[in-house]
Enzyme design. Structure first.
Site, PDB file in Angstrom:
ATOM      1  CG  ASP A 178      -0.313  -0.124   2.564  1.00 45.14           C
ATOM      2  OD1 ASP A 178       0.934  -0.173   2.637  1.00 45.14           O
ATOM      3  OD2 ASP A 178      -1.055  -0.191   3.568  1.00 45.14           O
ATOM      4  CD  GLU A 179       5.212   1.650   3.523  1.00 49.46           C
ATOM      5  OE1 GLU A 179       6.105   2.449   3.225  1.00 49.46           O
ATOM      6  OE2 GLU A 179       5.188   1.007   4.576  1.00 49.46           O
ATOM      7  CE  LYS A 237       7.500  -4.076  -2.776  1.00 48.22           C
ATOM      8  NZ  LYS A 237       7.951  -5.493  -2.947  1.00 48.22           N
TER       9      LYS A 237
HETATM   10  P1  NAD Z   1      11.268  -9.539   5.020  1.00 54.26           P
HETATM   11  O1  NAD Z   1      12.243  -8.417   5.099  1.00 54.26           O
HETATM   12  O2  NAD Z   1      10.822 -10.216   6.255  1.00 54.26           O
HETATM   13  O3  NAD Z   1      11.855 -10.697   4.067  1.00 54.26           O
HETATM   14  C1  NAD Z   1      12.487 -10.426   2.859  1.00 54.26           C
HETATM   15  C2  NAD Z   1      13.167 -11.698   2.373  1.00 54.26           C
HETATM   16  O4  NAD Z   1      13.783 -11.421   1.098  1.00 54.26           O
HETATM   17  C3  NAD Z   1      14.276 -12.201   3.307  1.00 54.26           C
HETATM   18  O5  NAD Z   1      14.182 -13.597   3.468  1.00 54.26           O
HETATM   19  C4  NAD Z   1      15.555 -11.825   2.555  1.00 54.26           C
HETATM   20  O6  NAD Z   1      16.639 -12.695   2.838  1.00 54.26           O
HETATM   21  C5  NAD Z   1      15.104 -11.916   1.100  1.00 54.26           C
HETATM   22  N1  NAD Z   1      15.913 -11.118   0.195  1.00 54.26           N
HETATM   23  C6  NAD Z   1      16.289  -9.809   0.354  1.00 54.26           C
HETATM   24  N2  NAD Z   1      17.041  -9.414  -0.685  1.00 54.26           N
HETATM   25  C7  NAD Z   1      17.137 -10.478  -1.532  1.00 54.26           C
HETATM   26  C8  NAD Z   1      17.773 -10.681  -2.779  1.00 54.26           C
HETATM   27  N3  NAD Z   1      18.485  -9.716  -3.377  1.00 54.26           N
HETATM   28  N4  NAD Z   1      17.670 -11.892  -3.383  1.00 54.26           N
HETATM   29  C9  NAD Z   1      16.959 -12.892  -2.781  1.00 54.26           C
HETATM   30  N5  NAD Z   1      16.348 -12.754  -1.590  1.00 54.26           N
HETATM   31  C10 NAD Z   1      16.426 -11.556  -0.973  1.00 54.26           C
HETATM   32  O7  NAD Z   1      10.052  -8.952   4.194  1.00 54.26           O
HETATM   33  P2  NAD Z   1       8.484  -9.217   4.352  1.00 54.26           P
HETATM   34  O8  NAD Z   1       7.949  -8.319   5.395  1.00 54.26           O
HETATM   35  O9  NAD Z   1       8.244 -10.670   4.430  1.00 54.26           O
HETATM   36  O10 NAD Z   1       7.967  -8.663   2.953  1.00 54.26           O
HETATM   37  C11 NAD Z   1       7.909  -9.507   1.833  1.00 54.26           C
HETATM   38  C12 NAD Z   1       7.348  -8.751   0.651  1.00 54.26           C
HETATM   39  O11 NAD Z   1       6.055  -8.263   0.959  1.00 54.26           O
HETATM   40  C13 NAD Z   1       8.175  -7.525   0.248  1.00 54.26           C
HETATM   41  O12 NAD Z   1       8.191  -7.452  -1.159  1.00 54.26           O
HETATM   42  C14 NAD Z   1       7.411  -6.357   0.826  1.00 54.26           C
HETATM   43  O13 NAD Z   1       7.617  -5.206   0.049  1.00 54.26           O
HETATM   44  C15 NAD Z   1       5.986  -6.865   0.718  1.00 54.26           C
HETATM   45  N6  NAD Z   1       5.044  -6.322   1.701  1.00 54.26           N
HETATM   46  C16 NAD Z   1       5.341  -6.393   3.034  1.00 54.26           C
HETATM   47  C17 NAD Z   1       4.413  -5.913   3.961  1.00 54.26           C
HETATM   48  C18 NAD Z   1       4.692  -5.975   5.446  1.00 54.26           C
HETATM   49  O14 NAD Z   1       3.930  -5.383   6.218  1.00 54.26           O
HETATM   50  N7  NAD Z   1       5.724  -6.671   5.909  1.00 54.26           N
HETATM   51  C19 NAD Z   1       3.211  -5.359   3.515  1.00 54.26           C
HETATM   52  C20 NAD Z   1       2.944  -5.314   2.143  1.00 54.26           C
HETATM   53  C21 NAD Z   1       3.876  -5.812   1.257  1.00 54.26           C
HETATM   54  O1  TDX Z   2       9.978   1.579  16.519  1.00 50.38           O
HETATM   55  C1  TDX Z   2       9.032   1.955  15.811  1.00 50.38           C
HETATM   56  N1  TDX Z   2       8.166   2.891  16.297  1.00 50.38           N
HETATM   57  C2  TDX Z   2       7.115   3.378  15.588  1.00 50.38           C
HETATM   58  O2  TDX Z   2       6.361   4.218  16.083  1.00 50.38           O
HETATM   59  C3  TDX Z   2       8.798   1.435  14.484  1.00 50.38           C
HETATM   60  C4  TDX Z   2       9.724   0.404  13.908  1.00 50.38           C
HETATM   61  C5  TDX Z   2       7.732   1.928  13.782  1.00 50.38           C
HETATM   62  N2  TDX Z   2       6.923   2.882  14.307  1.00 50.38           N
HETATM   63  C6  TDX Z   2       5.765   3.357  13.506  1.00 50.38           C
HETATM   64  C7  TDX Z   2       6.067   3.729  12.077  1.00 50.38           C
HETATM   65  C8  TDX Z   2       4.794   3.351  11.358  1.00 50.38           C
HETATM   66  O3  TDX Z   2       3.839   4.406  11.461  1.00 50.38           O
HETATM   67  O4  TDX Z   2       4.870   2.250  13.426  1.00 50.38           O
HETATM   68  C9  TDX Z   2       4.271   2.146  12.135  1.00 50.38           C
HETATM   69  C10 TDX Z   2       4.640   0.812  11.521  1.00 50.38           C
HETATM   70  O5  TDX Z   2       6.021   0.844  11.246  1.00 50.38           O
HETATM   71  P1  TDX Z   2       6.751  -0.409  10.528  1.00 50.38           P
HETATM   72  O6  TDX Z   2       6.466  -1.633  11.308  1.00 50.38           O
HETATM   73  O7  TDX Z   2       8.163  -0.017  10.285  1.00 50.38           O
HETATM   74  O8  TDX Z   2       5.927  -0.531   9.163  1.00 50.38           O
HETATM   75  P2  TDX Z   2       5.659   0.515   7.972  1.00 50.38           P
HETATM   76  O9  TDX Z   2       6.706   1.558   7.917  1.00 50.38           O
HETATM   77  O10 TDX Z   2       4.241   0.985   8.096  1.00 50.38           O
HETATM   78  O11 TDX Z   2       5.841  -0.461   6.703  1.00 50.38           O
HETATM   79  C11 TDX Z   2       5.297  -1.805   6.723  1.00 50.38           C
HETATM   80  O12 TDX Z   2       4.101  -1.891   5.984  1.00 50.38           O
HETATM   81  C12 TDX Z   2       4.159  -1.786   4.579  1.00 50.38           C
HETATM   82  C13 TDX Z   2       6.308  -2.799   6.157  1.00 50.38           C
HETATM   83  O13 TDX Z   2       7.538  -2.696   6.869  1.00 50.38           O
HETATM   84  C14 TDX Z   2       6.531  -2.611   4.685  1.00 50.38           C
HETATM   85  O14 TDX Z   2       7.397  -3.623   4.179  1.00 50.38           O
HETATM   86  C15 TDX Z   2       5.197  -2.715   3.993  1.00 50.38           C
HETATM   87  O15 TDX Z   2       5.340  -2.463   2.618  1.00 50.38           O
END
Ligand code: NAD
Ligand code: TDX
Length: 345
Positions: free
Chosen positions: A128-129, A156
């Site tokens: 969503d970002e 992204k």
């Molecule tokens: P994460 O950081 O937990 O995991 C990322 C994984 O990718 C790790 O296992 C890492 O080793 C691997 N990786 C990084 N660089 C690489 C490379 N060059 N080649 C191969 N592997 C590589 O991330 P996540 O939170 O699981 O997010 C996964 C996907 O979902 C991302 O594309 C992120 O943008 C998307 N996403 C995440 C969230 C969220 O809230 N976490 C929300 C929406 C979308």
């Molecule tokens: O220590 C903290 N204190 C704090 O107030 C951290 C780490 C975050 N925050 C705030 C920032 C954001 O408003 O909390 C909210 C959530 O932060 P994150 O967990 O870092 O997530 P966000 O920046 O919203 O991004 C996440 O959602 C979209 C994922 O990391 C991304 O990979 C995804 O695309």
């Protein structure tokens, strides 16, 4: 049926692979993952040797690594699902290079490979970002403009544009999903919810950026993974699908709820300087996914948080491994005002 999944040793990738293998008894998966700080091969170690899951350490930016993974997946995987990314906004603000390399170049290398091997589907896991920030009202729908604000979000969005170009120019059958903020098992403790849970359990302060009024739209990771699967199986190539969670909540209220569920005092919450360029609010309109894919998120925040807290409390060794010396160095750099109070365990 063989699929290639990238980033399957991370948070969402681990949950996705478990869900997909359980949903399809005839499926086998190759997981290509670089094992950055965010990846942990042990997450899926119980599946190695099952005959349905193979792990390959490699980098999505290197065509030779991607080719090797495609060979392992039988030469023409039915689907390539790109979950790999540098996913942390704060790290992208400190240093954007790895984020741009993996998220942008890596996506193009995978799209090129998908074209060469004529994969039947390419699924790009996006976020969503890419839409930027909302005020107190309104929701993003799939035709909202791309207006990313952080280097992570911009990378992204750039990846999405490369996917669009591959569909338009080369006919790659690619689909994009845009998930909201995920939480659940196996999430590294740099992100807000696992950081809050693991700090609270260690009796350490929890950093809250700015005034804590920023709002996120939270989705339980298993709901998100079901949405990715639905888009892969029923989505239309060339389309993007919002996958928004059930709940929107201010960060300060979220931390209060977590601490309440954990039986910990809210005095653990500590205001720290705000994130530069901090997006105020995200909110997704998921009508397209609900009507076209037949998907709906099912786990509300209270249940999802209880399940997440229970998972972290049942897996202290996993958390301890994530909070290693590299994590401690990152933490000290990210939260210098908290460092004097207590070091992370
Ligand atoms: P994460 O950081 O937990 O995991 C990322 C994984 O990718 C790790 O296992 C890492 O080793 C691997 N990786 C990084 N660089 C690489 C490379 N060059 N080649 C191969 N592997 C590589 O991330 P996540 O939170 O699981 O997010 C996964 C996907 O979902 C991302 O594309 C992120 O943008 C998307 N996403 C995440 C969230 C969220 O809230 N976490 C929300 C929406 C979308
Ligand atoms: O220590 C903290 N204190 C704090 O107030 C951290 C780490 C975050 N925050 C705030 C920032 C954001 O408003 O909390 C909210 C959530 O932060 P994150 O967990 O870092 O997530 P966000 O920046 O919203 O991004 C996440 O959602 C979209 C994922 O990391 C991304 O990979 C995804 O695309």
């Amino acid at each position: 049926m063989q699929w290639l999944v990238t980033g399957g040793a991370g948070f969402i990738g681990t949950n996705f692979i478990r869900l997909a293998l359980a949903a399809h008894p005839d499926l086998s998966i190759v997981n290509l993952d670089k094992l950055t700080y965010a990846g942990n091969r042990q997450n899926l170690a119980d599946l190695e040797g099952s005959g349905r899951y193979q792990f390959l350490q490699g980098d999505i930016c290197l065509p030779a690594h991607v080719e090797r993974a495609i060979e392992l997946a039988g030469g023409r995987p039915a689907a390539i699902i790109n979950i790999a990314a540098e996913s942390h906004v704060d790290r992208s603000i400190t240093a954007a290079g790895e984020c741009v390399r993996t998220n942008v170049l890596g996506t193009q290398v995978l799209l090129d490979a998908a074209r060469r091997c004529a994969a039947q589907r390419f699924l790009q896991v996006s976020t969503d970002e890419i839409y930027g920030s909302l005020g107190p009202a309104g929701r993003f729908h799939e035709r909202s403009p791309l207006a990313p604000n952080s280097p992570y979000a911009a990378s992204k969005a750039a990846a999405e544009l490369l996917v669009r170009a591959a569909v338009h120019t080369h006919g790659v059958p690619a689909i994009i999903t845009r998930g909201s903020n995920n939480y659940g098992s196996y999430q590294t403790p740099e992100k807000l919810i696992p950081l809050a849970i693991s700090n609270a359990d260690a009796g350490q302060p929890i950093p809250l950026y700015g005034n804590g009024a920023n709002i996120r739209n939270w989705i339980f990771v298993e709901d998100h993974c079901r949405g990715i699967l639905a888009a892969l199986e029923r989505g239309r190539p060339g389309e993007a699908y919002n996958l928004g969670g059930t709940d929107e909540i201010e960060n300060r209220a979220l931390l209060g709820q977590i601490l309440g569920l954990m039986g910990k005092p809210s005095s653990l919450i500590r205001p720290v300087p705000d994130r530069p360029g901090h997006d105020f609010r995200y909110s997704l309109d998921s009508t397209r996914a609900i009507t076209e894919l037949g998907w709906t998120p099912q786990i509300g925040l209270t249940e999802g948080l209880a399940r997440t807290i229970a998972w972290y409390r049942s897996n202290p060794a996993w958390t301890a491994q994530s909070r290693d010396s590299k994590f401690a160095a990152y933490y000290q750099g990210q939260y210098p005002t908290l460092h004097h109070e207590a070091a992370p365990r």
